[in-house]
Design an enzyme around this catalytic site. Structure first.
Site, PDB file in Angstrom:
ATOM      1  N   ILE A  55       0.898  -1.155   0.000  1.00  0.00           N
ATOM      2  CA  ILE A  55       0.000   0.000   0.000  1.00  0.00           C
ATOM      3  C   ILE A  55       0.939   1.208   0.000  1.00  0.00           C
ATOM      4  O   ILE A  55       1.909   1.250   0.744  1.00  0.00           O
ATOM      5  CB  ILE A  55      -0.941  -0.008   1.230  1.00  0.00           C
ATOM      6  CG1 ILE A  55      -1.844   1.229   1.263  1.00  0.00           C
ATOM      7  CG2 ILE A  55      -0.201  -0.128   2.542  1.00  0.00           C
ATOM      8  CD1 ILE A  55      -2.950   1.152   2.352  1.00  0.00           C
ATOM      9  N   SER A  56       0.658   2.187  -0.874  1.00  0.00           N
ATOM     10  CA  SER A  56       1.588   3.302  -1.037  1.00  0.00           C
ATOM     11  C   SER A  56       1.670   4.170   0.208  1.00  0.00           C
ATOM     12  O   SER A  56       0.751   4.210   1.029  1.00  0.00           O
ATOM     13  CB  SER A  56       1.161   4.174  -2.223  1.00  0.00           C
ATOM     14  OG  SER A  56       1.107   3.403  -3.389  1.00  0.00           O
ATOM     15  N   GLN A  57       2.783   4.908   0.292  1.00  0.00           N
ATOM     16  CA  GLN A  57       3.003   5.865   1.386  1.00  0.00           C
ATOM     17  C   GLN A  57       1.947   6.979   1.302  1.00  0.00           C
ATOM     18  O   GLN A  57       1.690   7.503   0.216  1.00  0.00           O
ATOM     19  CB  GLN A  57       4.405   6.441   1.190  1.00  0.00           C
ATOM     20  CG  GLN A  57       4.804   7.494   2.173  1.00  0.00           C
ATOM     21  CD  GLN A  57       6.101   8.182   1.743  1.00  0.00           C
ATOM     22  OE1 GLN A  57       6.740   7.787   0.764  1.00  0.00           O
ATOM     23  NE2 GLN A  57       6.460   9.215   2.459  1.00  0.00           N
TER      24      GLN A  57
END
Ligand code: SAH
Length: 218
Positions: A55-57
């Site tokens: 899951i992206s930052q």
């Protein structure tokens, strides 16, 4: 950090779009991460979601969403559904989101999760997003959340006039975030800074024979 602290942090990092900030204040990121990482849900970092993907930052989610300048009537194409967190943010800020993931397990999980959370303006497909999704083109905004060696031509073709596309472009480990803008058939590209994403694997991007599970956390 909790959700409110994360939003303060994003402001300090230079995120200015109030609609993006208030949406990220609403969407509970802990519902999109594996239960063992729930306590890290509001740290500003990517987290593993299984299958070697992340899951992206949150900062990158905010930066990319801000760059799209979404308005409530827009149709959006997302490539790299992953957890569905970015999908949820897009769904709040636009009319309709088509989201694609080449990993069936992740696409299926995200579809279930988003429907359980009552997102009705989202469709998730198991498909190679490097080819876009022609049936519903053109799109006002396209977001790619996996790193590509180049801007896939099919995606530029599927941009609406005045459309915007954000995509990480570079090597397997390091990319820079590119903003592609289409105006009267002309395409302009600008650079939004350095980033690191897992690879975009598919036709027009990285070849199928690379191991895309070895890039998170490096
Ligand atoms: N936005 C997601 C990021 C997930 S990581 C999130 O924040 O949860 C990147 C995702 O891109 C992975 O789920 C991977 O399976 C997917 N992906 C990689 N190449 C793809 C392609 N060609 N088409 C569609 N999805 C792809």
């Amino acid at each position: 950090m909790d959700r409110a602290e994360l939003i303060q942090h994003l402001r300090r990092e230079g995120v200015t779009d109030e609609r993006v900030l208030s949406t990220m204040q609403k969407v509970r990121r802990e519902l999109f991460v594996p239960s063992q990482s729930e306590h890290l849900a509001y740290a500003d970092r990517p987290l593993p979601i299984g299958e070697g993907q992340t899951i992206s930052q949150p900062f990158i989610v905010a930066l990319m969403t801000q760059a799209l300048r979404l308005t409530p009537e827009m149709k959006v194409l997302e490539i790299g559904t992953g957890s569905g967190y970015q999908t949820a943010i897009l769904a709040h800020l636009s009319a309709y989101v088509v989201s694609l993931d080449r990993r069936k397990l992740l696409a299926d999980r995200a579809r279930l999760r988003l429907s359980a959370l009552s997102y009705v303006n989202v469709e998730v497909h198991h498909a190679d997003g490097a080819l876009g999704w022609p049936p519903e083109a053109p799109y006002d905004a396209i977001i790619v959340t996996a790193g590509s060696p180049r801007v896939p031509e099919k995606l530029v073709e599927q941009m609406a006039n005045h459309g915007r596309l954000v995509i990480p472009v570079g090597s397997l480990r390091f990319q820079s975030l590119r903003l592609v803008e289409k105006q009267n058939g002309q395409v302009q590209i600008s650079d939004l800074g350095a980033c690191r994403f897992v690879p975009l694997v598919g036709e027009g991007a990285w070849q199928e024979d690379i191991d895309d599970t070895e890039y998170w956390g490096v």
